[in-house]
Design a protein around this motif. Structure first.
Motif, PDB file in Angstrom:
ATOM      1  N   VAL A 110     -24.654   6.214  85.402  1.00  0.00           N
ATOM      2  CA  VAL A 110     -24.227   4.879  85.842  1.00  0.00           C
ATOM      3  C   VAL A 110     -22.700   4.780  85.806  1.00  0.00           C
ATOM      4  N   ALA A 111     -22.104   5.256  84.716  1.00  0.00           N
ATOM      5  CA  ALA A 111     -20.644   5.202  84.594  1.00  0.00           C
ATOM      6  C   ALA A 111     -19.959   6.095  85.626  1.00  0.00           C
ATOM      7  N   ALA A 112     -20.529   7.270  85.872  1.00  0.00           N
ATOM      8  CA  ALA A 112     -19.941   8.185  86.850  1.00  0.00           C
ATOM      9  C   ALA A 112     -19.981   7.589  88.257  1.00  0.00           C
ATOM     10  N   LEU A 113     -21.102   6.983  88.612  1.00  0.00           N
ATOM     11  CA  LEU A 113     -21.204   6.348  89.929  1.00  0.00           C
ATOM     12  C   LEU A 113     -20.190   5.220  90.056  1.00  0.00           C
ATOM     13  N   GLY A 114     -20.009   4.450  88.993  1.00  0.00           N
ATOM     14  CA  GLY A 114     -18.992   3.401  89.018  1.00  0.00           C
ATOM     15  C   GLY A 114     -17.595   3.967  89.170  1.00  0.00           C
ATOM     16  N   HIS A 115     -17.313   5.051  88.471  1.00  0.00           N
ATOM     17  CA  HIS A 115     -16.014   5.719  88.567  1.00  0.00           C
ATOM     18  C   HIS A 115     -15.728   6.173  89.998  1.00  0.00           C
ATOM     19  N   LEU A 116     -16.766   6.623  90.688  1.00  0.00           N
ATOM     20  CA  LEU A 116     -16.622   7.098  92.066  1.00  0.00           C
ATOM     21  C   LEU A 116     -16.688   5.972  93.091  1.00  0.00           C
ATOM     22  N   GLY A 117     -16.929   4.755  92.642  1.00  0.00           N
ATOM     23  CA  GLY A 117     -17.000   3.610  93.551  1.00  0.00           C
ATOM     24  C   GLY A 117     -18.299   3.530  94.334  1.00  0.00           C
TER      25      GLY A 117
ATOM     26  N   LEU B 271     -23.443  19.851  99.664  1.00  0.00           N
ATOM     27  CA  LEU B 271     -23.939  18.553 100.142  1.00  0.00           C
ATOM     28  C   LEU B 271     -22.793  17.555 100.298  1.00  0.00           C
ATOM     29  N   GLU B 272     -21.806  17.625  99.413  1.00  0.00           N
ATOM     30  CA  GLU B 272     -20.637  16.748  99.573  1.00  0.00           C
ATOM     31  C   GLU B 272     -19.907  17.050 100.882  1.00  0.00           C
ATOM     32  N   GLU B 273     -19.731  18.323 101.169  1.00  0.00           N
ATOM     33  CA  GLU B 273     -19.042  18.706 102.411  1.00  0.00           C
ATOM     34  C   GLU B 273     -19.862  18.302 103.636  1.00  0.00           C
ATOM     35  N   ASP B 274     -21.170  18.480 103.560  1.00  0.00           N
ATOM     36  CA  ASP B 274     -22.033  18.164 104.701  1.00  0.00           C
ATOM     37  C   ASP B 274     -22.067  16.669 105.017  1.00  0.00           C
ATOM     38  N   HIS B 275     -22.069  15.837 103.979  1.00  0.00           N
ATOM     39  CA  HIS B 275     -22.323  14.408 104.181  1.00  0.00           C
ATOM     40  C   HIS B 275     -21.125  13.508 103.902  1.00  0.00           C
ATOM     41  N   GLY B 276     -20.074  14.061 103.341  1.00  0.00           N
ATOM     42  CA  GLY B 276     -18.848  13.297 103.153  1.00  0.00           C
ATOM     43  C   GLY B 276     -18.923  12.230 102.084  1.00  0.00           C
ATOM     44  N   VAL B 277     -19.858  12.354 101.142  1.00  0.00           N
ATOM     45  CA  VAL B 277     -19.970  11.395 100.046  1.00  0.00           C
ATOM     46  C   VAL B 277     -20.048  12.166  98.729  1.00  0.00           C
ATOM     47  N   PRO B 278     -19.673  11.528  97.618  1.00  0.00           N
ATOM     48  CA  PRO B 278     -19.806  12.207  96.331  1.00  0.00           C
ATOM     49  C   PRO B 278     -21.268  12.435  95.961  1.00  0.00           C
ATOM     50  N   VAL B 279     -21.520  13.561  95.322  1.00  0.00           N
ATOM     51  CA  VAL B 279     -22.867  13.926  94.876  1.00  0.00           C
ATOM     52  C   VAL B 279     -22.833  14.088  93.356  1.00  0.00           C
TER      53      VAL B 279
ATOM     54  N   GLY C   7     -17.702  19.876  92.867  1.00  0.00           N
ATOM     55  CA  GLY C   7     -17.866  18.487  93.256  1.00  0.00           C
ATOM     56  C   GLY C   7     -16.740  17.588  92.778  1.00  0.00           C
ATOM     57  N   ARG C   8     -16.681  16.408  93.411  1.00  0.00           N
ATOM     58  CA  ARG C   8     -15.578  15.476  93.140  1.00  0.00           C
ATOM     59  C   ARG C   8     -15.541  14.989  91.709  1.00  0.00           C
ATOM     60  N   LEU C   9     -16.714  14.737  91.135  1.00  0.00           N
ATOM     61  CA  LEU C   9     -16.748  14.124  89.809  1.00  0.00           C
ATOM     62  C   LEU C   9     -16.070  14.993  88.758  1.00  0.00           C
ATOM     63  N   LEU C  10     -16.398  16.267  88.715  1.00  0.00           N
ATOM     64  CA  LEU C  10     -15.833  17.142  87.707  1.00  0.00           C
ATOM     65  C   LEU C  10     -14.370  17.486  87.978  1.00  0.00           C
ATOM     66  N   ALA C  11     -13.961  17.403  89.231  1.00  0.00           N
ATOM     67  CA  ALA C  11     -12.588  17.757  89.602  1.00  0.00           C
ATOM     68  C   ALA C  11     -11.609  16.622  89.392  1.00  0.00           C
ATOM     69  N   HIS C  12     -12.101  15.383  89.448  1.00  0.00           N
ATOM     70  CA  HIS C  12     -11.215  14.212  89.393  1.00  0.00           C
ATOM     71  C   HIS C  12     -11.744  13.191  88.393  1.00  0.00           C
ATOM     72  N   PRO C  13     -11.547  13.471  87.118  1.00  0.00           N
ATOM     73  CA  PRO C  13     -12.082  12.555  86.102  1.00  0.00           C
ATOM     74  C   PRO C  13     -11.292  11.255  86.004  1.00  0.00           C
TER      75      PRO C  13
END
Length: 205
Positions: free
Chosen positions: A73-80, A167-175, A199-205
């Motif tokens: 839940v927190a990670a999804l919020g962090h990613l908007g 999947l992130e590259e294919d669909h353009g959204v965070p996974v 993935g975006r989450l681990l690369a951009h905390p």
């Protein structure tokens, strides 16, 4: 906690009989952070119960108490991410509980897939089978919900990390997966460094 199955009865038995003994053992071994692992367990308990359990765990032990569910839940919020597609292997009942959990956290679930799995089927998958299924169901979820702002690959047993960057590259959204959401907690707290390539989450905390 040696869960027998992801059913409501299986989760109830595991929590009532084995949660606190497991917590006490971890504290004796010096744990300062205790995580309730697995989104199926949290989904069947419900968000209110998970939050109360975390609060009680901290009160009793002094350790930081967390869960895969709340880290997600927190990670999804962090990613908007507020509008979500879910790639799930689980049965309809468990998927409904998962959707309810996320809805209670203010996340709109647009689509959920299913492969009808319970614990036995999930634990018996090979790594190759799990990764293939992650790609299949991830793509299916995004086809069903092309306006989703993010994709959740729910669960850890299918070893879905390899699918995340593709999947992130294919669909353009965070996974996001719940296991990497827990790792992100440690990165965000400065305990571990960011990780590139997964993935975006681990690369951009």
């Amino acid at each position: 906690i040696e869960i027998s199955d992801y059913t409501p009865d299986g989760v109830k038995e595991a929590i009532e009989l084995r949660y606190w003994p497991c917590v006490e053992e971890l504290v004796r071994e010096g744990a300062r952070r205790i995580t309730l692992a697995g989104f199926p367990i949290a989904s069947q308990l419900g968000r209110a119960r998970v939050l109360a359990l975390a609060e009680e765990t901290t009160r009793r032990t002094g350790a930081v108490a967390d869960s895969h569910a709340e880290a997600t839940v927190a990670a999804l919020g962090h990613l908007g991410v507020r509008r979500l597609a879910i790639a799930s292997r689980w049965s309809a009942q468990l998927n409904n509980a998962l959707s309810d959990y996320l809805t209670q956290a203010g996340i709109e679930v647009l689509a959920v897939t299913s492969a009808g799995q319970w614990a036995k089927q999930a634990f018996s998958m090979s790594i190759e089978e799990g990764v293939k299924l992650a790609f299949q169901l991830g793509r299916e979820a995004m086809r069903k919900a092309p306006k989703a702002e993010g994709l959740l690959l729910a669960g850890g047993a299918w070893r879905s990390l390899a699918a995340v960057p593709i999947l992130e590259e294919d669909h353009g959204v965070p996974v996001v997966t719940n296991p990497i959401a827990q790792v992100w907690r440690l990165i965000a707290a400065g305990v571990a460094p960011p990780v590139q390539g997964w993935g975006r989450l681990l690369a951009h905390p």
